[in-house]
Design a protein around this motif. Structure first.
Motif, short mmCIF file in Angstrom:
data_model
loop_
_atom_site.label_atom_id
_atom_site.label_comp_id
_atom_site.label_asym_id
_atom_site.label_seq_id
_atom_site.Cartn_x
_atom_site.Cartn_y
_atom_site.Cartn_z
N UNK A 34 41.78 30.62 43.70
CA UNK A 34 42.99 30.55 42.89
C UNK A 34 42.68 30.85 41.42
N UNK A 35 41.57 30.33 40.92
CA UNK A 35 41.20 30.58 39.53
C UNK A 35 40.90 32.05 39.30
N UNK A 36 40.15 32.66 40.20
CA UNK A 36 39.82 34.08 40.07
C UNK A 36 41.07 34.95 40.16
N UNK A 37 41.95 34.61 41.08
CA UNK A 37 43.20 35.37 41.23
C UNK A 37 44.05 35.25 39.98
N UNK A 38 44.11 34.07 39.40
CA UNK A 38 44.88 33.86 38.17
C UNK A 38 44.33 34.71 37.03
N UNK A 39 43.01 34.74 36.90
CA UNK A 39 42.39 35.55 35.85
C UNK A 39 42.73 37.03 36.04
N UNK A 40 42.65 37.50 37.27
CA UNK A 40 42.95 38.91 37.54
C UNK A 40 44.40 39.22 37.19
N UNK A 41 45.32 38.36 37.58
CA UNK A 41 46.74 38.60 37.29
C UNK A 41 47.00 38.61 35.79
N UNK A 42 46.40 37.68 35.06
CA UNK A 42 46.58 37.63 33.61
C UNK A 42 46.02 38.88 32.94
N UNK A 43 44.83 39.32 33.38
CA UNK A 43 44.23 40.53 32.80
C UNK A 43 45.08 41.75 33.11
#
Length: 67
Positions: A34-43
């Motif tokens: 979830x944390x990695x996915x959130x970072x990707x979406x924000x970037x």
């Protein structure tokens, strides 16, 4: 028939090797995923906004120069 047997052995060895490698993998926890996915979406949002602004500015500049 002989060639078919050779192919099945090759495929079998490949699948055994793939299974052995998958056992070595350290899979992320749901929290890490979830944390990695959130970072990707924000970037992606930041980069797409930046590129949209650059595209808009270049479009206006080209229209101004070319009339």
């Amino acid at each position: 028939m002989i060639k078919l047997k050779g192919y099945t052995e090759i495929v079998s060895l490949f699948l055994k090797g793939a299974r052995a490698e998958l056992k070595k993998v350290t899979w992320p926890t749901p929290k890490q995923t979830l944390a990695s996915t959130s970072v990707v979406i924000i970037v992606v949002i930041i980069v797409s906004t930046f590129l949209g602004i650059v595209d808009f500015g270049l479009t206006k500049t080209i229209k101004l120069v070319l009339g």
